[in-house]
Write a protein that holds these residues in place. Structure first.
Motif, PDB file in Angstrom:
ATOM      1  N   PHE A  42       0.710  -1.146   0.141  1.00  0.00           N
ATOM      2  CA  PHE A  42       0.036   0.007  -0.109  1.00  0.00           C
ATOM      3  C   PHE A  42       1.014   1.354   0.108  1.00  0.00           C
ATOM      4  CE2 PHE A  42      -3.124  -2.822   2.162  1.00  0.00           C
ATOM      5  CZ  PHE A  42      -3.994  -3.198   1.155  1.00  0.00           C
ATOM      6  N   VAL A  43       0.496   1.997  -0.641  1.00  0.00           N
ATOM      7  CA  VAL A  43       1.115   3.278  -1.019  1.00  0.00           C
ATOM      8  C   VAL A  43       1.640   4.290   0.278  1.00  0.00           C
ATOM      9  CG1 VAL A  43      -0.510   4.794  -1.862  1.00  0.00           C
ATOM     10  CG2 VAL A  43       1.848   5.178  -2.462  1.00  0.00           C
ATOM     11  N   HIS A  44       0.586   4.356   1.130  1.00  0.00           N
ATOM     12  CA  HIS A  44       0.666   4.960   2.265  1.00  0.00           C
ATOM     13  C   HIS A  44       1.688   4.326   3.350  1.00  0.00           C
ATOM     14  CE1 HIS A  44      -2.192   2.741   4.784  1.00  0.00           C
ATOM     15  NE2 HIS A  44      -1.976   3.530   5.843  1.00  0.00           N
ATOM     16  N   ARG A  45       1.614   3.119   3.286  1.00  0.00           N
ATOM     17  CA  ARG A  45       2.510   2.301   3.966  1.00  0.00           C
ATOM     18  C   ARG A  45       4.030   2.557   3.743  1.00  0.00           C
ATOM     19  NH1 ARG A  45       1.308   0.325   9.019  1.00  0.00           N
ATOM     20  NH2 ARG A  45      -0.863   0.525   9.023  1.00  0.00           N
ATOM     21  N   ALA A  46       4.043   2.741   2.620  1.00  0.00           N
ATOM     22  CA  ALA A  46       5.443   3.134   2.010  1.00  0.00           C
ATOM     23  C   ALA A  46       6.244   4.235   2.613  1.00  0.00           C
ATOM     24  CB  ALA A  46       5.838   3.051   0.420  1.00  0.00           C
ATOM     25  N   VAL A  47       5.190   5.306   2.674  1.00  0.00           N
ATOM     26  CA  VAL A  47       5.371   6.679   3.331  1.00  0.00           C
ATOM     27  C   VAL A  47       6.103   6.093   4.967  1.00  0.00           C
ATOM     28  CG1 VAL A  47       4.732   8.780   4.076  1.00  0.00           C
ATOM     29  CG2 VAL A  47       4.031   7.795   1.915  1.00  0.00           C
ATOM     30  N   MET A  48       5.072   5.475   5.539  1.00  0.00           N
ATOM     31  CA  MET A  48       5.313   5.403   7.017  1.00  0.00           C
ATOM     32  C   MET A  48       6.708   4.434   7.004  1.00  0.00           C
ATOM     33  SD  MET A  48       1.378   4.281   7.670  1.00  0.00           S
ATOM     34  CE  MET A  48       1.577   4.221   9.664  1.00  0.00           C
ATOM     35  N   GLU A  49       7.201   3.532   6.221  1.00  0.00           N
ATOM     36  CA  GLU A  49       8.233   2.799   6.334  1.00  0.00           C
ATOM     37  C   GLU A  49       9.474   3.802   6.115  1.00  0.00           C
ATOM     38  OE1 GLU A  49       6.286  -1.125   4.291  1.00  0.00           O
ATOM     39  OE2 GLU A  49       7.761  -0.137   3.395  1.00  0.00           O
ATOM     40  N   ASP A  50       9.452   4.915   5.196  1.00  0.00           N
ATOM     41  CA  ASP A  50      10.531   5.538   5.010  1.00  0.00           C
ATOM     42  C   ASP A  50      10.554   6.763   5.800  1.00  0.00           C
ATOM     43  OD1 ASP A  50      10.811   3.816   2.834  1.00  0.00           O
ATOM     44  OD2 ASP A  50      10.258   5.474   1.238  1.00  0.00           O
ATOM     45  N   LEU A  51       9.237   7.178   6.234  1.00  0.00           N
ATOM     46  CA  LEU A  51       9.259   8.672   7.163  1.00  0.00           C
ATOM     47  C   LEU A  51       8.436   8.135   8.556  1.00  0.00           C
ATOM     48  CD1 LEU A  51       8.592  10.809   4.003  1.00  0.00           C
ATOM     49  CD2 LEU A  51      10.648  10.719   5.313  1.00  0.00           C
ATOM     50  N   PRO A  52       9.023   7.431   9.310  1.00  0.00           N
ATOM     51  CA  PRO A  52       8.356   7.105  10.443  1.00  0.00           C
ATOM     52  C   PRO A  52       8.127   8.552  11.516  1.00  0.00           C
ATOM     53  CG  PRO A  52      10.424   6.357  10.613  1.00  0.00           C
ATOM     54  CD  PRO A  52      10.415   6.694   9.453  1.00  0.00           C
ATOM     55  N   ASP A  53       8.528   9.487  11.234  1.00  0.00           N
ATOM     56  CA  ASP A  53       8.428  10.631  11.990  1.00  0.00           C
ATOM     57  C   ASP A  53       7.996  11.914  10.942  1.00  0.00           C
ATOM     58  OD1 ASP A  53       8.334  12.874  13.534  1.00  0.00           O
ATOM     59  OD2 ASP A  53      10.186  12.515  14.451  1.00  0.00           O
ATOM     60  N   LEU A  54       6.703  11.988  10.959  1.00  0.00           N
ATOM     61  CA  LEU A  54       6.195  12.908  10.095  1.00  0.00           C
ATOM     62  C   LEU A  54       5.965  14.253  10.776  1.00  0.00           C
ATOM     63  CD1 LEU A  54       3.863  10.927   7.828  1.00  0.00           C
ATOM     64  CD2 LEU A  54       6.002  12.115   6.952  1.00  0.00           C
ATOM     65  N   SER A  55       6.630  14.579  12.037  1.00  0.00           N
ATOM     66  CA  SER A  55       6.252  15.729  12.915  1.00  0.00           C
ATOM     67  C   SER A  55       6.530  16.988  12.101  1.00  0.00           C
ATOM     68  CB  SER A  55       6.595  15.496  14.397  1.00  0.00           C
ATOM     69  OG  SER A  55       8.100  15.428  14.299  1.00  0.00           O
ATOM     70  N   GLY A  56       7.497  17.116  11.531  1.00  0.00           N
ATOM     71  CA  GLY A  56       7.924  18.355  10.730  1.00  0.00           C
ATOM     72  C   GLY A  56       7.468  18.398   9.146  1.00  0.00           C
ATOM     73  N   HIS A  57       6.672  17.659   8.923  1.00  0.00           N
ATOM     74  CA  HIS A  57       6.140  17.453   7.244  1.00  0.00           C
ATOM     75  C   HIS A  57       4.889  18.324   7.227  1.00  0.00           C
ATOM     76  CE1 HIS A  57       9.498  14.770   7.345  1.00  0.00           C
ATOM     77  NE2 HIS A  57       9.547  14.909   5.954  1.00  0.00           N
ATOM     78  N   GLN A  58       4.543  18.486   5.730  1.00  0.00           N
ATOM     79  CA  GLN A  58       3.374  18.617   5.442  1.00  0.00           C
ATOM     80  C   GLN A  58       2.971  17.528   4.501  1.00  0.00           C
ATOM     81  OE1 GLN A  58       2.826  22.441   3.505  1.00  0.00           O
ATOM     82  NE2 GLN A  58       1.917  23.374   5.423  1.00  0.00           N
ATOM     83  N   VAL A  59       1.643  17.145   4.563  1.00  0.00           N
ATOM     84  CA  VAL A  59       1.524  15.813   3.644  1.00  0.00           C
ATOM     85  C   VAL A  59       0.087  16.204   2.738  1.00  0.00           C
ATOM     86  CG1 VAL A  59       0.544  13.801   3.262  1.00  0.00           C
ATOM     87  CG2 VAL A  59       2.082  14.088   5.167  1.00  0.00           C
ATOM     88  N   TYR A  60       0.270  16.122   1.271  1.00  0.00           N
ATOM     89  CA  TYR A  60      -1.056  16.151   0.500  1.00  0.00           C
ATOM     90  C   TYR A  60      -1.271  14.992  -0.082  1.00  0.00           C
ATOM     91  CZ  TYR A  60       0.533  21.207   1.215  1.00  0.00           C
ATOM     92  OH  TYR A  60       0.763  22.440   1.794  1.00  0.00           O
ATOM     93  N   ALA A  61      -2.466  14.768   0.156  1.00  0.00           N
ATOM     94  CA  ALA A  61      -2.947  13.243  -0.558  1.00  0.00           C
ATOM     95  C   ALA A  61      -4.150  13.414  -1.379  1.00  0.00           C
ATOM     96  CB  ALA A  61      -3.173  12.509   0.806  1.00  0.00           C
ATOM     97  N   CYS A  62      -4.187  12.800  -2.470  1.00  0.00           N
ATOM     98  CA  CYS A  62      -5.299  12.508  -3.299  1.00  0.00           C
ATOM     99  C   CYS A  62      -5.276  11.417  -3.959  1.00  0.00           C
ATOM    100  CB  CYS A  62      -5.107  13.824  -4.409  1.00  0.00           C
ATOM    101  SG  CYS A  62      -6.742  13.901  -5.366  1.00  0.00           S
ATOM    102  N   GLY A  63      -6.578  10.787  -3.847  1.00  0.00           N
ATOM    103  CA  GLY A  63      -6.750   9.552  -4.494  1.00  0.00           C
ATOM    104  C   GLY A  63      -7.995   8.933  -3.880  1.00  0.00           C
TER     105      GLY A  63
END
Ligand code: FES
Length: 344
Positions: free
Chosen positions: A284-305
């Protein structure tokens, strides 16, 4: 009869006609309440009713639960005021910058990007120009009064033709027409620009872009806008599909990753078959994000789909990867519109 709507904490006020939803009145007044589907499915327009009363129309439990209703939350796209009301909502700055217009457009090009994806390029009348933010969408106004929403895939700086990415939903009236009888030079009507899904340029945080299927369209506009603006914010783009062919602009993304030093591209396929020869990431594509970036506290996320992907990403990123709730921006209407089309 009209009612007065007051927005906390900004103090902005606008009027709402009898029978009109708070969101419709806000869009008309150029007040930037966040929204996505406009039909009670996505929850993007959720906010609090501080005072006054509303009649809440049909909506989905996943967008607004019964428990949330008891704490005064409502969906502004379904809430019709019965009195003057005060609401509490996070406003999106810049939404009212550009006028929302209804314009006729000519189909300039129809190109198949995949078996089930058409890239439709539209030409505005010579006297018209549409200003919009990368990530926003337009709604086709169909003869039967229905509407179909599609994100603009072209960035605002190259708007001589507006491109949309349209997935074929067999049985759907609009997309059957696009993949069947529609031809170049046909005239359509649309309204736009709409939506609050666009890059927040007042932030310096690294950006995660997450797309599934044709949810890539507004993401493409955002990347091209970001590149043109020469932003120094790092971007990582995750694009997921069931099969490699669903990543119908994979070559373009690959080229970006080679020519744009601050952009990384991660394609993810969930259902690769042996004959696909896929050697990239799977799952799953969002799982790939979590594997690579386990700490998103300093990010912005834009999701569409697909709504399921967007919902899972929002829930998991905020609960497990420390993403602040107000740094998740999403649009899931593309699939909702397709869904509505399929059952129309
Ligand atoms: S639930 Fe209101 S915009 Fe989607």
């Amino acid at each position: 009869m009209t009612f007065q709507i007051s927005v906390n904490p900004s103090g902005r006020q606008f009027s709402c006609e009898a029978g009109e939803t708070i969101l419709a009145a806000a869009i008309r007044a150029g007040v930037g309440l966040p929204y996505g589907c406009k039909n009670g499915a996505c929850g993007s327009c959720k906010g609090k009713l501080v005072s006054g009363s509303v009649e809440l129309g049909l909506h989905q439990e996943r967008a607004l639960s019964a428990a949330e209703q008891t704490t005064g939350h409502t969906l502004f796209c379904c809430a019709v005021p019965q009195s003057d009301v005060t609401i509490e909502a996070r406003e999106v700055l810049g939404v009212g910058d550009f006028p929302i217009k209804k314009v006729p457009v000519r189909v300039a090009k129809l190109e198949r990007a995949a078996d089930d994806v058409m890239i439709m390029s539209l030409q505005l009348p010579a006297t018209e120009r549409m200003q919009y933010k990368a990530g926003q969408y337009v709604e086709f106004l169909l003869k039967d009064g229905k509407r179909r929403a599609y994100s603009i895939a072209t960035p605002p700086h190259s708007d001589e033709l507006l491109s949309l990415h349209i997935r074929h939903m067999p049985g759907g009236l609009f997309t059957d027409h696009v993949f069947g009888a529609m031809k170049e030079k046909d005239i359509l009507r649309f309204e736009g620009p709409l939506g609050t899904f666009f890059l927040r340029e007042d932030s310096t945080k690294p950006i995660v872009l997450l797309a599934s299927g044709t949810g890539f369209a507004p993401i493409k506009a955002i990347v091209e806008h970001w590149a043109q603006a020469r932003s120094s914010r790092p971007v990582v783009l995750y694009w997921g599909g069931r099969r490699p062919k669903d990543l119908y602009m994979h070559a373009l993304c690959d080229a970006w990753s080679k020519t744009l030093p601050n952009l990384r591209y991660v394609p993810v396929v969930s259902d690769a078959q042996a004959d696909d020869g896929w050697t990239g990431r799977t799952g799953f594509v969002h799982r790939a994000v979590m594997e690579d970036l386990p700490d998103l506290s300093g990010h912005q996320v834009y999701a569409c789909g697909a709504p399921l992907m967007v919902e899972a990403a929002q829930a998991d990123f905020t609960a497990q990867c420390k993403l602040p709730e107000d740094e998740f921006y999403a649009d899931s209407f593309t699939s909702e519109a397709d869904l509505a089309d399929a059952v129309a």
